[in-house]
Design a protein around this motif. Structure first.
Motif, PDB file in Angstrom:
ATOM      1  N   THR A  65       6.048   6.101   0.596  1.00 56.51           N
ATOM      2  CA  THR A  65       5.444   7.162   1.391  1.00 56.51           C
ATOM      3  C   THR A  65       5.836   8.537   0.862  1.00 56.51           C
ATOM      4  O   THR A  65       6.994   8.769   0.510  1.00 56.51           O
ATOM      5  CB  THR A  65       5.871   7.052   2.870  1.00 56.51           C
ATOM      6  OG1 THR A  65       5.411   5.807   3.394  1.00 56.51           O
ATOM      7  CG2 THR A  65       5.278   8.184   3.698  1.00 56.51           C
ATOM      8  N   ALA A  66       4.869   9.436   0.794  1.00 59.86           N
ATOM      9  CA  ALA A  66       5.122  10.818   0.375  1.00 59.86           C
ATOM     10  C   ALA A  66       4.351  11.762   1.298  1.00 59.86           C
ATOM     11  O   ALA A  66       3.157  11.565   1.536  1.00 59.86           O
ATOM     12  CB  ALA A  66       4.689  11.035  -1.069  1.00 59.86           C
ATOM     13  N   PHE A  67       5.045  12.752   1.824  1.00 58.32           N
ATOM     14  CA  PHE A  67       4.424  13.748   2.689  1.00 58.32           C
ATOM     15  C   PHE A  67       4.378  15.071   1.922  1.00 58.32           C
ATOM     16  O   PHE A  67       5.401  15.587   1.492  1.00 58.32           O
ATOM     17  CB  PHE A  67       5.221  13.918   3.980  1.00 58.32           C
ATOM     18  CG  PHE A  67       4.463  14.615   5.076  1.00 58.32           C
ATOM     19  CD1 PHE A  67       4.169  15.972   5.002  1.00 58.32           C
ATOM     20  CD2 PHE A  67       4.032  13.915   6.183  1.00 58.32           C
ATOM     21  CE1 PHE A  67       3.462  16.612   6.006  1.00 58.32           C
ATOM     22  CE2 PHE A  67       3.320  14.544   7.200  1.00 58.32           C
ATOM     23  CZ  PHE A  67       3.039  15.896   7.106  1.00 58.32           C
ATOM     24  N   THR A 114       0.831  -1.197   0.000  1.00 65.03           N
ATOM     25  CA  THR A 114       0.000   0.000   0.000  1.00 65.03           C
ATOM     26  C   THR A 114       0.869   1.252   0.000  1.00 65.03           C
ATOM     27  O   THR A 114       1.792   1.372   0.796  1.00 65.03           O
ATOM     28  CB  THR A 114      -0.901   0.025   1.250  1.00 65.03           C
ATOM     29  OG1 THR A 114      -1.723  -1.137   1.258  1.00 65.03           O
ATOM     30  CG2 THR A 114      -1.786   1.268   1.258  1.00 65.03           C
ATOM     31  N   GLU A 115       0.572   2.182  -0.909  1.00 64.41           N
ATOM     32  CA  GLU A 115       1.271   3.461  -0.911  1.00 64.41           C
ATOM     33  C   GLU A 115       0.626   4.388   0.119  1.00 64.41           C
ATOM     34  O   GLU A 115      -0.591   4.352   0.327  1.00 64.41           O
ATOM     35  CB  GLU A 115       1.227   4.094  -2.296  1.00 64.41           C
ATOM     36  CG  GLU A 115       2.040   3.331  -3.335  1.00 64.41           C
ATOM     37  CD  GLU A 115       2.071   4.061  -4.665  1.00 64.41           C
ATOM     38  OE1 GLU A 115       1.548   5.193  -4.749  1.00 64.41           O
ATOM     39  OE2 GLU A 115       2.609   3.489  -5.626  1.00 64.41           O
ATOM     40  N   VAL A 116       1.450   5.223   0.747  1.00 60.82           N
ATOM     41  CA  VAL A 116       0.977   6.114   1.798  1.00 60.82           C
ATOM     42  C   VAL A 116       1.245   7.556   1.385  1.00 60.82           C
ATOM     43  O   VAL A 116       2.378   7.907   1.026  1.00 60.82           O
ATOM     44  CB  VAL A 116       1.688   5.826   3.136  1.00 60.82           C
ATOM     45  CG1 VAL A 116       1.138   6.730   4.237  1.00 60.82           C
ATOM     46  CG2 VAL A 116       1.547   4.364   3.515  1.00 60.82           C
ATOM     47  N   ARG A 137      -5.637  -3.693   1.905  1.00 58.00           N
ATOM     48  CA  ARG A 137      -6.890  -3.732   1.139  1.00 58.00           C
ATOM     49  C   ARG A 137      -6.901  -2.692   0.024  1.00 58.00           C
ATOM     50  O   ARG A 137      -7.555  -2.869  -0.997  1.00 58.00           O
ATOM     51  CB  ARG A 137      -8.067  -3.501   2.098  1.00 58.00           C
ATOM     52  CG  ARG A 137      -9.410  -3.315   1.417  1.00 58.00           C
ATOM     53  CD  ARG A 137     -10.490  -3.020   2.447  1.00 58.00           C
ATOM     54  NE  ARG A 137     -11.724  -2.549   1.824  1.00 58.00           N
ATOM     55  CZ  ARG A 137     -12.768  -2.068   2.500  1.00 58.00           C
ATOM     56  NH1 ARG A 137     -12.722  -2.030   3.825  1.00 58.00           N
ATOM     57  NH2 ARG A 137     -13.849  -1.660   1.875  1.00 58.00           N
ATOM     58  N   PHE A 138      -6.162  -1.594   0.236  1.00 57.64           N
ATOM     59  CA  PHE A 138      -6.187  -0.478  -0.699  1.00 57.64           C
ATOM     60  C   PHE A 138      -4.833  -0.323  -1.386  1.00 57.64           C
ATOM     61  O   PHE A 138      -3.789  -0.624  -0.811  1.00 57.64           O
ATOM     62  CB  PHE A 138      -6.548   0.819   0.039  1.00 57.64           C
ATOM     63  CG  PHE A 138      -7.870   0.755   0.751  1.00 57.64           C
ATOM     64  CD1 PHE A 138      -9.057   0.947   0.065  1.00 57.64           C
ATOM     65  CD2 PHE A 138      -7.929   0.467   2.108  1.00 57.64           C
ATOM     66  CE1 PHE A 138     -10.279   0.866   0.722  1.00 57.64           C
ATOM     67  CE2 PHE A 138      -9.140   0.391   2.777  1.00 57.64           C
ATOM     68  CZ  PHE A 138     -10.324   0.590   2.077  1.00 57.64           C
ATOM     69  N   TYR A 158      -4.635   0.302   8.625  1.00 59.32           N
ATOM     70  CA  TYR A 158      -4.848   0.353   7.181  1.00 59.32           C
ATOM     71  C   TYR A 158      -3.604  -0.032   6.391  1.00 59.32           C
ATOM     72  O   TYR A 158      -3.710  -0.472   5.252  1.00 59.32           O
ATOM     73  CB  TYR A 158      -5.382   1.731   6.782  1.00 59.32           C
ATOM     74  CG  TYR A 158      -6.725   1.992   7.402  1.00 59.32           C
ATOM     75  CD1 TYR A 158      -7.788   1.119   7.170  1.00 59.32           C
ATOM     76  CD2 TYR A 158      -6.941   3.065   8.258  1.00 59.32           C
ATOM     77  CE1 TYR A 158      -9.022   1.321   7.763  1.00 59.32           C
ATOM     78  CE2 TYR A 158      -8.175   3.277   8.850  1.00 59.32           C
ATOM     79  CZ  TYR A 158      -9.211   2.402   8.599  1.00 59.32           C
ATOM     80  OH  TYR A 158     -10.440   2.595   9.201  1.00 59.32           O
ATOM     81  N   LEU A 159      -2.428   0.104   7.005  1.00 57.28           N
ATOM     82  CA  LEU A 159      -1.222  -0.399   6.353  1.00 57.28           C
ATOM     83  C   LEU A 159      -1.208  -1.921   6.364  1.00 57.28           C
ATOM     84  O   LEU A 159      -0.839  -2.562   5.387  1.00 57.28           O
ATOM     85  CB  LEU A 159       0.028   0.134   7.059  1.00 57.28           C
ATOM     86  CG  LEU A 159       0.389   1.590   6.805  1.00 57.28           C
ATOM     87  CD1 LEU A 159       1.621   1.963   7.623  1.00 57.28           C
ATOM     88  CD2 LEU A 159       0.635   1.848   5.339  1.00 57.28           C
TER      89      LEU A 159
END
Length: 310
Positions: free
Chosen positions: A213-215, A2-4, A129-130, A124-125
């Motif tokens: 991950t990208a902020f 999953t990408e965050v 599921r996403f 969710y990580l």
């Protein structure tokens, strides 16, 4: 995996709008996307015009939303407090509830907004599921405490596990002396403590992983907001959290004949120049000022398109 994607910044800069617009764009591109509000003052449901709660709710095809319940996941931590307190009591060590909480959590207050947000992130990580999870984070101070929590929790859990093992050894030794070798207590691995520690490790690793991950730091073209943005970027770097872009909201693009608009445009241009000089290595994306509030999927789609084009 999953990408965050996380959107953060000071209060009132438009984090929720940017997170929702980005998530909508992601879903339109074919990725199953969840947008999560961890801000105690939730407005994600208002922006998307969807009745959201503590479980993922469909917003449109490929897009779900959730507003993290501040009490979510607290039972998990409370159970650990109770387990530790019981084992200490068995060894004759009587601590009141506040003392056990302080020992276990190393300053993390159970029930805090950040703790609930971190538990939501971990959930969710782990679910996988996403394709992408987009987080609308709380204002800057809350976000920084959230980013610090995995390390803080790890220290607290390490202390708790070490103390628990010492207590178990003493209790087992006393039982063996009194009742023989078969009287030793259950030597099962302290699964709940280990599981939670691994859960925190996974969250901390994901937040520092530039490949997943990208902020995005959301700000306004105003001097005070820009100064806070510079500080936030510096603090994110201390946490090794990858900063993908600066999203500058409410930019006056064409002031026209309006004298007041031209004055604002001049000030904004100078401020944006300062921001780009201070952080030249971070891409800047500009979102034009619009009249009225950005609510509803049609308005969010326009913002999402603007973000995607830069």
């Amino acid at each position: 995996m999953t990408e965050v994607v996380l959107y953060g910044g000071k209060g009132g800069v438009g984090k929720t709008t940017m997170a929702a617009a980005s998530a909508l764009q992601s879903a339109a591109a074919g990725d199953d996307t969840l947008v999560v509000s961890t801000d105690p003052a939730h407005s994600l449901g208002d922006v998307t015009k969807t009745d959201l709660g503590g479980e993922p709710t469909p917003i449109r095809d490929g897009l779900w939303g959730v507003e993290v319940d501040p009490e979510a996941g607290i039972d998990r931590y409370q159970a650990l407090f109770e387990t530790l307190a019981a084992e200490l009591g068995e060894a004759g060590i009587q601590l009141d509830e506040d003392e056990v909480a302080a020992l276990f959590s190393s300053g993390v207050v159970p029930g805090s907004d950040e703790l609930a947000a971190l538990d939501g992130l971990a959930t969710y990580l782990a679910a996988d599921r996403f394709d992408r999870v987009v987080f609308d984070t709380a204002p800057t101070g809350h976000t920084l405490r959230l980013l610090d929590l995995p390390a803080v929790m790890d220290r607290g859990l390490a202390t708790a596990m070490d103390l628990r093992e010492q207590v178990r050894r003493k209790v087992d030794a006393a039982r063996t002396m009194l009742f023989g070798p078969m009287a030793a207590g259950d030597r099962e691995t302290p699964g709940k403590f280990t599981d939670l520690r691994e859960r925190m490790d996974r969250v901390g690793a994901a937040l520092r992983d530039a490949d997943r991950t990208a902020f995005h730091v959301v700000t306004l073209p105003e001097t005070m907001a820009v100064r806070e943005t510079e500080r936030l970027v510096a603090q994110l770097r201390e946490f090794d959290v990858p900063v993908a872009s600066l999203v500058v909201n409410k930019v006056v693009e064409d002031p026209g004949d309006c004298e007041r608009c031209r004055a604002r445009h001049t000030v904004q241009t100078e401020t944006l120049g300062e921001l780009e000089r201070a952080l030249p290595e971070v891409p800047v994306r500009r979102v034009p000022e619009t009249h009225g509030e950005v609510t509803g999927l049609a308005a969010l789609e326009r913002v999402g398109t603007q973000l995607a084009e830069q």
